[in-house]
Enzyme design. Structure first.
Site, PDB file in Angstrom:
ATOM      1  N   THR A 109       1.074  -1.622   0.315  1.00 11.47           N
ATOM      2  CA  THR A 109      -0.052   0.010   0.061  1.00 11.47           C
ATOM      3  C   THR A 109       0.799   1.475   0.260  1.00 11.47           C
ATOM      4  O   THR A 109       0.392   2.366  -0.754  1.00 11.47           O
ATOM      5  CB  THR A 109      -0.535  -0.269   1.598  1.00 11.47           C
ATOM      6  OG1 THR A 109      -1.545  -1.484   1.713  1.00 11.47           O
ATOM      7  CG2 THR A 109      -1.881   0.687   1.370  1.00 11.47           C
ATOM      8  N   ALA A 168      -1.039  -1.552   7.341  1.00  9.23           N
ATOM      9  CA  ALA A 168      -1.398  -2.423   8.572  1.00  9.23           C
ATOM     10  C   ALA A 168      -1.308  -4.095   8.353  1.00  9.23           C
ATOM     11  O   ALA A 168      -3.019  -3.234   7.385  1.00  9.23           O
ATOM     12  CB  ALA A 168      -1.831  -1.925   9.414  1.00  9.23           C
ATOM     13  N   ASP A 169      -0.865  -4.303   8.431  1.00  7.35           N
ATOM     14  CA  ASP A 169      -1.374  -6.339   8.044  1.00  7.35           C
ATOM     15  C   ASP A 169      -3.856  -6.154   9.235  1.00  7.35           C
ATOM     16  O   ASP A 169      -3.947  -7.062   8.412  1.00  7.35           O
ATOM     17  CB  ASP A 169      -1.049  -6.992   8.956  1.00  7.35           C
ATOM     18  CG  ASP A 169       0.415  -6.796   7.639  1.00  7.35           C
ATOM     19  OD1 ASP A 169       0.408  -6.572   6.836  1.00  7.35           O
ATOM     20  OD2 ASP A 169       2.011  -6.823   8.938  1.00  7.35           O
ATOM     21  N   LYS A 188       1.301  -4.462  12.254  1.00 10.44           N
ATOM     22  CA  LYS A 188       2.445  -4.673  11.653  1.00 10.44           C
ATOM     23  C   LYS A 188       3.268  -5.486  11.586  1.00 10.44           C
ATOM     24  O   LYS A 188       3.742  -5.902  13.066  1.00 10.44           O
ATOM     25  CB  LYS A 188       2.220  -2.747  11.864  1.00 10.44           C
ATOM     26  CG  LYS A 188       1.116  -2.146  11.501  1.00 10.44           C
ATOM     27  CD  LYS A 188       2.013  -0.442  11.528  1.00 10.44           C
ATOM     28  CE  LYS A 188       3.614  -0.727  10.666  1.00 10.44           C
ATOM     29  NZ  LYS A 188       2.939  -1.237   9.053  1.00 10.44           N
ATOM     30  N   GLY A 199       4.495  -7.621   8.695  1.00 10.60           N
ATOM     31  CA  GLY A 199       4.271  -8.692   7.916  1.00 10.60           C
ATOM     32  C   GLY A 199       4.889  -7.870   6.457  1.00 10.60           C
ATOM     33  O   GLY A 199       5.756  -9.153   5.987  1.00 10.60           O
ATOM     34  N   GLU A 210       9.525   1.052  11.593  1.00 11.36           N
ATOM     35  CA  GLU A 210       7.959   1.524  11.105  1.00 11.36           C
ATOM     36  C   GLU A 210       7.362   2.077  12.965  1.00 11.36           C
ATOM     37  O   GLU A 210       7.313   3.110  12.628  1.00 11.36           O
ATOM     38  CB  GLU A 210       7.059   0.512  10.696  1.00 11.36           C
ATOM     39  CG  GLU A 210       7.256   0.498   9.449  1.00 11.36           C
ATOM     40  CD  GLU A 210       6.097  -1.082   9.029  1.00 11.36           C
ATOM     41  OE1 GLU A 210       6.034  -0.905   7.500  1.00 11.36           O
ATOM     42  OE2 GLU A 210       5.738  -1.696  10.151  1.00 11.36           O
ATOM     43  N   LYS A 212      -8.721  -5.748   5.976  1.00 16.33           N
ATOM     44  CA  LYS A 212      -8.221  -5.196   7.446  1.00 16.33           C
ATOM     45  C   LYS A 212      -8.232  -4.610   8.576  1.00 16.33           C
ATOM     46  O   LYS A 212      -7.605  -4.924   9.978  1.00 16.33           O
ATOM     47  CB  LYS A 212      -6.676  -4.382   6.515  1.00 16.33           C
ATOM     48  CG  LYS A 212      -5.712  -4.276   6.030  1.00 16.33           C
ATOM     49  CD  LYS A 212      -5.298  -5.853   5.674  1.00 16.33           C
ATOM     50  CE  LYS A 212      -4.828  -6.366   4.891  1.00 16.33           C
ATOM     51  NZ  LYS A 212      -3.284  -5.797   4.252  1.00 16.33           N
TER      52      LYS A 212
END
Length: 241
Positions: free
Chosen positions: A32, A86-87, A97, A99, A106, A124
């Protein structure tokens, strides 16, 4: 079938509207964030936008340079705004987060930002089973298998992350990542504190109380949520006409 790539792009483009001239911007890592960097690069080239980027991974830095962004890893003041993916997100705005393997940088960047915005597709936000996405934990290589064993006390299974070639995945910081498989995370604050008390754990991919807004892309626009003490609340819906 949902077009998740279009959703990611719409979320990124809408969040990019909040980036103003002269800002120091934190850039996340992942698919993203690619759309965000591309959009910011377009605005730099076509609109004369002047920003400085702090990148959370070598991959992000390479992409930012390719798109004409100015890069720094040394700042005197706080980062104005960090935009990252975000995952998984729960209804209180807690993020999973890591992944993409960049959770330590981060979190450092997000912590040192005045605000953090999250850009995601429609898969998500998890309303019932937060924690079904494996929780990444960055660990030091020294006695790493003992650290993995200790992490197993908190979940049903823990895997040491590996590359497609079967080699141990190494972060930009020279560490490893253990992925914890859980059925659900009931208390992410308590879990984060417990995991960080284990010697060998560097950082945990739970972001509690850090994000301020969520941009959830749709196929024809974006839903924007603000995160309050009560949880996430829809702020507005943007349609791309």
């Amino acid at each position: 079938m949902a077009d998740y790539e279009r959703q990611k792009m719409n979320a990124a483009v809408e969040a990019a509207r909040y980036v103003k001239d002269g800002m120091i911007i934190g850039l996340g890592t992942g698919t993203t964030s690619y759309y965000l960097i591309r959009e910011l690069g377009r605005r730099v080239k076509e609109k004369g936008l002047h920003i400085t980027a702090v990148c959370t991974s070598k991959r992000t830095e390479e992409l930012a340079r390719e798109n004409g962004l100015s890069i720094t890893d040394s700042i005197q003041s706080n980062i104005d705004l960090t935009i990252d993916g975000a995952d998984q997100i729960n209804l209180y705005g807690t993020l999973i987060k890591g992944g993409g393997g960049a959770l330590l940088r981060e979190k450092i960047v997000a912590y040192n930002s005045r605000e953090m915005y999250v850009i995601v597709d429609s898969r998500k936000i998890e309303t019932e089973h937060f924690g079904t996405f494996p929780l990444p934990v960055e660990i030091v290589p020294f006695l790493h298998m003992k650290t993995v064993e200790n992490l197993k006390n908190f979940c049903k299974k823990t895997d040491l992350r590996r590359t497609d070639k079967g080699e141990i995945f190494v972060t930009d910081n020279g560490n490893y990542i253990a992925d914890m498989h859980m059925e659900r995370i009931e208390d992410p604050v308590d879990l984060e504190q417990s995991l960080k008390s284990i010697p060998g754990v560097v950082e945990v991919g739970l972001f509690n109380g850090i994000a301020k807004r969520i941009f959830e892309g749709t196929e024809n626009g974006c839903n924007i949520y603000k995160i309050t003490q009560k949880g996430i609340e829809k702020e507005e819906t943007y349609f791309d006409h």
